[in-house]
Design an enzyme around this catalytic site. Structure first.
Site, mmCIF file in Angstrom:
data_model
loop_
_atom_site.group_PDB
_atom_site.id
_atom_site.type_symbol
_atom_site.label_atom_id
_atom_site.label_comp_id
_atom_site.label_asym_id
_atom_site.label_seq_id
_atom_site.Cartn_x
_atom_site.Cartn_y
_atom_site.Cartn_z
ATOM 1 N N HIS A 83 43.787 45.560 47.636
ATOM 2 C CA HIS A 83 43.296 44.219 47.303
ATOM 3 C C HIS A 83 41.934 44.019 47.984
ATOM 4 C CE1 HIS A 83 43.511 40.064 46.047
ATOM 5 N NE2 HIS A 83 43.011 39.746 47.234
ATOM 6 N N ASN A 93 49.341 48.685 46.949
ATOM 7 C CA ASN A 93 48.268 48.052 46.171
ATOM 8 C C ASN A 93 47.027 47.931 47.050
ATOM 9 O OD1 ASN A 93 47.079 46.449 44.026
ATOM 10 N ND2 ASN A 93 47.420 44.655 45.325
ATOM 11 N N GLY A 103 38.292 52.439 37.558
ATOM 12 C CA GLY A 103 38.943 53.537 38.242
ATOM 13 C C GLY A 103 38.170 54.138 39.406
HETATM 14 C C1 GAR Z 1 39.116 46.845 42.950
HETATM 15 O O1 GAR Z 1 38.148 46.095 43.622
HETATM 16 C C2 GAR Z 1 40.503 46.448 43.434
HETATM 17 O O2 GAR Z 1 40.537 46.135 44.791
HETATM 18 C C3 GAR Z 1 40.746 45.216 42.587
HETATM 19 O O3 GAR Z 1 40.276 45.583 41.303
HETATM 20 C C4 GAR Z 1 39.176 46.493 41.466
HETATM 21 C C5 GAR Z 1 39.425 47.704 40.600
HETATM 22 O O4 GAR Z 1 38.307 48.569 40.611
HETATM 23 N N1 GAR Z 1 42.135 44.880 42.573
HETATM 24 C C6 GAR Z 1 42.575 43.606 42.614
HETATM 25 O O5 GAR Z 1 41.841 42.654 42.596
HETATM 26 C C7 GAR Z 1 44.091 43.454 42.681
HETATM 27 N N2 GAR Z 1 44.460 42.121 42.996
HETATM 28 P P1 GAR Z 1 38.430 50.096 40.183
HETATM 29 O O6 GAR Z 1 39.099 50.116 38.805
HETATM 30 O O7 GAR Z 1 37.009 50.556 40.119
HETATM 31 O O8 GAR Z 1 39.235 50.827 41.223
#
Ligand code: GAR
Length: 212
Positions: free
Chosen positions: A110, A108, A12
């Protein structure tokens, strides 16, 4: 108030970036009304609680079929009456019924410059592993609208980040978060809340800030 629902699966940190920008006044009129996680143990839920935001879990494990899970997720989103749904590290395939219900109202983040390193199997750390394996010198992050394809919706904002010699996937992930994700995700929310983002034939346009 411009009502934002945030969907999460893990740590998060992107949710935290949005919370921080709401708190410091960078996103006037924006409120996070609900955080929804597919994973009861997600630290993102603790971040929501600490910020006084309602957190709910809708886990696929609790439903016999994918259809029932999809329905429950849609219900949890609808209850929050969101103006915008933000996928902030939400690693679950978004049900088509949710996309149909909220056209151009789901975004979203990415962790690459789409169309590089996106699509099937490209999420979280894997994205950075693939970028390093290909030897790119620049990567970054993308905020895009969510459509029924995978990482294929209209691009709203992108920010490049340098790859450095000796990077590991973890080091690169941290740099991409700090230098790109945590900046462009709140910024995109602000632009949408101000009504400045439009979509035409799959391309977004960002109107200049209104004067006065
Ligand atoms: C982030 O790096 C986000 O960009 C990625 O998951 C991570 C979540 O981190 N999302 C993807 O790869 C979607 N395809 P967080 O829970 O610390 O925000």
């Amino acid at each position: 108030m411009f009502r934002v629902a945030v969907l999460v699966s893990g740590g998060g940190t992107n949710l935290q970036a949005i919370i921080d920008r709401v708190k410091d006044g960078s996103l006037p009129g924006v409120g996070i009304v609900r955080v929804i996680s597919n994973n009861a143990g997600a630290y993102a839920l603790t971040r929501a609680k600490n910020a006084g935001i309602e957190g709910v879990t809708v886990s696929p494990k609790e439903y016999e079929t994918r259809e029932l899970f999809n329905k429950a997720l849609l219900r949890a989103v609808k209850e929050a009456s969101p103006d915008l749904i933000v996928l902030a590290g939400f690693l679950v395939t978004i049900p088509p019924e949710l996309i149909r219900e909220y056209p151009d109202r789901i975004i979203n983040i990415h962790p690459s410059l789409i169309p590089s390193f996106c699509g099937k199997g490209c999420y979280g750390l894997h994205v950075h592993e693939k970028a390093l394996a290909r030897g790119v010198k620049v990567t970054g992050a993308t905020v895009h609208f969510v459509n029924e394809g995978l990482d294929s919706g209209p691009i709203i904002l992108q920010k490049p980040v340098a790859v450095e010699d000796g990077d590991t996937p973890e080091i690169l992930q941290k740099r991409v978060m700090e230098q790109a994700e945590w900046i462009i995700l709140p910024r995109a929310i602000g632009l949408i809340a101000e009504g400045r983002v439009s979509v035409e034939n799959g391309i977004t346009h960002i109107a200049p800030k209104k004067q006065g």
